[in-house]
Structure formats: structure tokens, C-alpha cells
Design a protein around this motif. Sequence first.
Motif, short mmCIF file in Angstrom:
data_model
loop_
_atom_site.label_atom_id
_atom_site.label_comp_id
_atom_site.label_asym_id
_atom_site.label_seq_id
_atom_site.Cartn_x
_atom_site.Cartn_y
_atom_site.Cartn_z
N PHE A 33 -0.04 -8.04 -12.03
CA PHE A 33 0.96 -9.37 -11.66
C PHE A 33 1.77 -8.53 -10.85
CE2 PHE A 33 4.91 -12.19 -12.96
CZ PHE A 33 4.60 -12.95 -11.60
N GLU A 34 2.82 -7.36 -11.69
CA GLU A 34 3.80 -6.81 -10.65
C GLU A 34 3.33 -6.57 -9.07
OE1 GLU A 34 6.50 -3.42 -11.54
OE2 GLU A 34 5.28 -4.29 -13.30
N PHE A 35 1.98 -6.10 -8.87
CA PHE A 35 1.50 -5.61 -7.63
C PHE A 35 1.62 -6.87 -6.95
CE2 PHE A 35 -1.96 -4.98 -4.86
CZ PHE A 35 -1.49 -3.91 -4.27
N GLY A 36 0.93 -8.30 -7.33
CA GLY A 36 0.57 -8.76 -6.53
C GLY A 36 2.28 -9.60 -5.66
N LEU A 37 3.31 -9.75 -7.13
CA LEU A 37 4.47 -9.88 -7.21
C LEU A 37 4.90 -9.38 -6.01
CD1 LEU A 37 6.42 -12.31 -7.34
CD2 LEU A 37 6.93 -10.29 -9.59
N ASP A 38 5.13 -7.92 -5.99
CA ASP A 38 5.21 -7.46 -4.74
C ASP A 38 5.28 -6.99 -3.71
OD1 ASP A 38 6.78 -5.93 -6.71
OD2 ASP A 38 5.93 -3.95 -6.86
N LEU A 39 3.87 -7.73 -3.30
CA LEU A 39 3.21 -7.56 -2.41
C LEU A 39 3.89 -9.10 -1.68
CD1 LEU A 39 0.82 -6.71 -0.74
CD2 LEU A 39 -0.56 -8.03 -1.49
N ILE A 40 3.98 -10.27 -2.22
CA ILE A 40 4.23 -11.30 -2.09
C ILE A 40 5.74 -11.58 -1.67
CG2 ILE A 40 4.91 -13.71 -2.21
CD1 ILE A 40 2.00 -13.74 -4.69
N LEU A 41 6.52 -10.93 -1.47
CA LEU A 41 8.31 -10.66 -2.27
C LEU A 41 8.31 -9.73 -0.72
CD1 LEU A 41 9.59 -10.87 -5.72
CD2 LEU A 41 9.67 -12.35 -4.38
N ASP A 42 7.69 -8.53 -0.81
CA ASP A 42 7.81 -7.59 0.28
C ASP A 42 7.38 -8.77 1.61
OD1 ASP A 42 8.67 -5.36 -1.32
OD2 ASP A 42 6.36 -4.69 -0.82
N ALA A 43 6.17 -9.34 1.58
CA ALA A 43 5.83 -10.11 2.97
C ALA A 43 6.60 -10.79 3.22
CB ALA A 43 4.42 -10.52 3.05
N LEU A 44 7.52 -11.95 2.58
CA LEU A 44 8.95 -12.89 2.75
C LEU A 44 10.16 -12.27 3.48
CD1 LEU A 44 8.45 -14.89 -0.57
CD2 LEU A 44 7.80 -15.67 1.90
N ALA A 45 10.17 -10.52 2.68
CA ALA A 45 11.75 -10.30 3.30
C ALA A 45 11.12 -9.36 4.38
CB ALA A 45 11.53 -8.78 2.32
N ALA A 46 10.00 -9.56 4.71
CA ALA A 46 9.25 -8.63 5.73
C ALA A 46 9.66 -10.20 6.93
CB ALA A 46 8.47 -8.45 6.60
N HIS A 47 9.69 -11.12 6.83
CA HIS A 47 8.86 -12.18 7.90
C HIS A 47 10.72 -12.76 8.01
CE1 HIS A 47 7.31 -15.86 9.17
NE2 HIS A 47 8.71 -16.20 8.25
N HIS A 48 11.06 -12.91 6.92
CA HIS A 48 13.12 -13.05 7.52
C HIS A 48 13.56 -11.98 7.95
CE1 HIS A 48 12.30 -17.09 6.05
NE2 HIS A 48 11.33 -16.67 4.37
N GLY A 49 12.95 -10.36 7.83
CA GLY A 49 14.52 -9.49 8.67
C GLY A 49 14.85 -8.84 7.50
N GLY A 50 14.95 -9.05 6.00
CA GLY A 50 15.62 -8.16 5.34
C GLY A 50 15.03 -7.27 4.28
N THR A 51 15.92 -7.09 3.31
CA THR A 51 14.89 -5.66 3.09
C THR A 51 14.61 -6.69 1.43
OG1 THR A 51 16.65 -4.55 3.05
CG2 THR A 51 14.71 -3.93 4.36
N ARG A 52 14.21 -5.98 0.70
CA ARG A 52 14.23 -5.98 -0.76
C ARG A 52 15.07 -4.98 -1.17
NH1 ARG A 52 9.24 -6.33 -3.84
NH2 ARG A 52 10.32 -6.67 -5.69
N PRO A 53 15.77 -5.42 -2.75
CA PRO A 53 16.32 -3.63 -3.28
C PRO A 53 15.54 -3.66 -4.50
CG PRO A 53 17.06 -6.62 -4.01
CD PRO A 53 16.22 -6.41 -3.34
#
Length: 53
Positions: A33-53
Amino acid sequence: MARRAVRVVPALHLVEFATQHVRQPGYDFGGQFEFGLDLILDALAAHHGGTRP
């Protein structure tokens, strides 16, 4: 009637996944679950031009 059959197919894949993978000894749902969540959040951050903390 065909419309209802389309909705059933994804559920069958979920049942197959659960019986073949999740129920196996050593499967770590939390880790997967953690791997999948990280993958999704990283993709969303990249799409919106931001970075995750």
C-alpha cells in the motif's frame, strides 16, 4: 444486460488478486500500500509541478 457484465469483470480481477497474492504467506499489505501510495503521490506532484515533502 451487457452493461452490468462490464461492472462485474473488475470485481472478478479483484477476487483473483486477493486469492493469488494477498493470501500468500509473507505478503505485506502495508508495504504494498505504501509503495502504491508513494507512486501515486509522486505522479500527482510531478503533474502539478511541485515536490513532495
